[in-house]
Design a protein around this motif. Structure first.
Motif, short mmCIF file in Angstrom:
data_model
loop_
_atom_site.label_atom_id
_atom_site.label_comp_id
_atom_site.label_asym_id
_atom_site.label_seq_id
_atom_site.Cartn_x
_atom_site.Cartn_y
_atom_site.Cartn_z
N ARG A 204 -1.34 9.42 4.70
CA ARG A 204 -1.51 7.82 4.84
C ARG A 204 -0.18 7.32 4.94
O ARG A 204 -0.10 6.57 5.73
N ILE A 205 0.70 7.82 3.91
CA ILE A 205 2.28 7.39 4.40
C ILE A 205 2.79 7.34 5.80
O ILE A 205 3.16 6.52 6.45
N GLU A 206 2.44 8.92 6.21
CA GLU A 206 2.95 9.01 7.60
C GLU A 206 2.03 7.95 8.58
O GLU A 206 2.87 7.43 9.56
N GLU A 207 0.82 7.79 8.50
CA GLU A 207 0.08 7.03 9.39
C GLU A 207 0.92 5.25 9.27
O GLU A 207 0.84 4.80 10.34
N ILE A 208 0.95 4.84 8.25
CA ILE A 208 1.48 3.77 7.69
C ILE A 208 3.04 3.59 8.55
O ILE A 208 3.33 2.66 9.17
N ASP A 209 3.86 4.86 8.32
CA ASP A 209 5.08 4.63 8.94
C ASP A 209 4.97 4.48 10.38
O ASP A 209 5.83 3.89 11.14
N ALA A 210 4.09 5.40 11.03
CA ALA A 210 3.88 5.41 12.44
C ALA A 210 3.49 3.73 12.86
O ALA A 210 3.98 3.25 13.80
N TYR B 187 0.73 -1.23 0.03
CA TYR B 187 -0.07 -0.07 0.09
C TYR B 187 0.97 1.11 -0.01
O TYR B 187 0.62 2.01 -0.88
N LYS B 188 1.88 1.10 0.94
CA LYS B 188 2.89 2.31 0.84
C LYS B 188 3.46 2.46 -0.61
O LYS B 188 3.70 3.91 -0.87
N GLU B 189 3.99 1.52 -0.96
CA GLU B 189 4.64 1.66 -2.25
C GLU B 189 3.86 2.18 -3.46
O GLU B 189 4.31 3.06 -4.10
N ARG B 190 2.60 1.75 -3.33
CA ARG B 190 1.56 2.37 -4.40
C ARG B 190 1.32 3.81 -3.98
O ARG B 190 1.41 4.70 -4.94
N LEU B 191 1.16 4.07 -2.84
CA LEU B 191 0.98 5.53 -2.29
C LEU B 191 1.96 6.59 -2.78
O LEU B 191 1.78 7.81 -3.15
N LYS B 192 3.22 5.96 -2.88
CA LYS B 192 4.40 6.81 -3.11
C LYS B 192 4.30 7.11 -4.66
O LYS B 192 5.34 8.18 -4.94
N ARG B 193 3.78 6.45 -5.37
CA ARG B 193 3.94 6.83 -6.91
C ARG B 193 3.31 8.14 -7.15
O ARG B 193 2.57 8.60 -6.68
N ARG B 194 4.02 8.76 -8.26
CA ARG B 194 3.52 9.96 -8.49
C ARG B 194 2.14 10.06 -9.18
O ARG B 194 1.60 8.93 -9.75
N ASP B 195 1.52 11.24 -9.00
CA ASP B 195 -0.10 11.46 -9.60
C ASP B 195 0.16 11.95 -11.13
O ASP B 195 0.81 12.82 -11.23
N SER B 196 -0.60 11.29 -11.90
CA SER B 196 -0.55 11.70 -13.20
C SER B 196 -1.66 12.13 -13.72
O SER B 196 -2.11 12.54 -14.71
#
Lengths: 236, 104
Positions: free
Chosen positions: A222-228, A156-165
């Protein structure tokens, strides 16, 4: 109960109803406060101020790893939908390009040629980009991943990091809109009409930066929540 | 790629308000009255603080005839951040309350 109080409470109730899932609790907090304010006008001002919560569109925060599979599943569904949408768009861009190619052959002045060239070139670019984007989006997802919250979280995190097109598609619509305006006014140029149409286009595109900003913020959140959540996990 | 906490004068005001009684749970309306901030300004600040795990929230125990209210209190991280930020900035409470009168 006075009319002002009724209006204040109605606004507060509506804010709770229309608040995004991630802001619901805050909207309810605001609503409760509106109920305890003695002055009717103060309650109305409070309720009007609370409508700002409606601008913040965010999902329910992730509070545990167990909640991640459901969030990932929802995210994956939206990605799959987007992949289908992108395919439809690439077909539309192809047809649009063909239409303007035909118009290009019948163009009668420089403005019409320029308008057609603009739309054709951008149609080719975005059509090809869409096909590539669809391939990128269609990474195989296997349902068994939802049984493993930790693996799910990393994916999920990996997908969220992808740039928005998304901006590419908005840019296309801007070019298409400008091309249409230019083409329609190529022969009988009426500056007032052109200005009006450009203003309409501009107003529409004013909405885009806030939408993109909100999406980016939600992804970062979301990424911050996942990291936490990952930080709370015991290391092996 | 973390989200940054915005250090605005309004945030400093809210933090200073929490520091005036660190252990007490606060209501949104009370903070609004004491800082002079309107609900539309105050709540985004509270939300941001909660997002950075500097603020904890709680619903008060229901009292008969009155729905429970949402309460806020700084976490340990929040207190640390508040002390740093308030000492750095010159916090001046807004004289006029945003809203007057509260019925309890």
């Amino acid at each position: 109960m006075t009319l002002v109080r009724i209006v204040a409470l109605t606004i507060s109730d509506d804010v709770v109803r229309w608040a995004s899932p991630g802001c619901k609790e805050w909207a309810e907090g605001l609503e409760r406060e509106a109920k305890v304010i003695e002055s009717d006008w103060a309650a109305l001002r409070w309720a009007l101020g609370s409508t700002r919560v409606l601008l913040d569109r965010r999902p329910i925060p992730l509070t545990s790893l167990d909640a991640v599979p459901a969030a990932t599943q929802k995210f994956v569904e939206s990605v799959r939908f987007r992949a289908g949408f992108v395919l439809a768009m690439s077909i539309m861009y192809g047809l649009q390009g063909l239409l303007y190619l035909w118009k290009f052959c019948k163009a009668r002045n420089t403005l019409e040629f320029a308008a057609c060239a603009l739309v054709i070139l951008f149609s080719i670019f975005v059509g090809v980009y869409s096909l590539m984007e669809r391939r990128r989006l269609n990474v195989p997802w296997y349902d068994s991943i939802y049984d493993d919250p930790l693996a799910c979280t990393h994916l999920y995190k990996e997908r969220l990091k992808r740039r928005d097109s998304l901006w590419i598609y908005f840019s296309y619509f801007l070019c298409w809109g400008l091309g249409t305006v230019m083409f329609n006014h190529g022969e009988s140029y009426d500056s007032f009409e052109v200005i009006c149409e450009v203003i309409y286009l501009g107003l529409f595109f004013l909405l885009i930066p806030p939408v993109m900003y909100q999406r980016k913020q939600n992804n970062l959140r979301r990424i911050e929540e996942i990291d936490a959540l990952l930080a709370e996990q015991p290391s092996d | 790629m973390g989200m940054k906490m915005r250090q605005s004068p309004q945030t400093a005001l809210v933090l200073a308000e929490f520091l005036s009684d660190e252990q007490e749970w606060r209501y949104g309306y009370d903070i609004s009255r004491n800082t002079g901030l309107k609900s539309g300004t105050l709540y985004p600040i509270l939300m941001r603080l909660a997002e950075h795990r500097m603020l904890k929230t709680n619903w008060e125990t229901a009292v008969e005839g009155r729905p429970p209210r949402h309460m806020y209190k700084l976490t340990k991280d929040g207190l640390r951040y508040a002390r740093e930020m308030v000492s750095e900035s010159t916090v001046q409470p807004v004289g006029k309350p945003a809203y007057e009168g509260v019925g309890l």
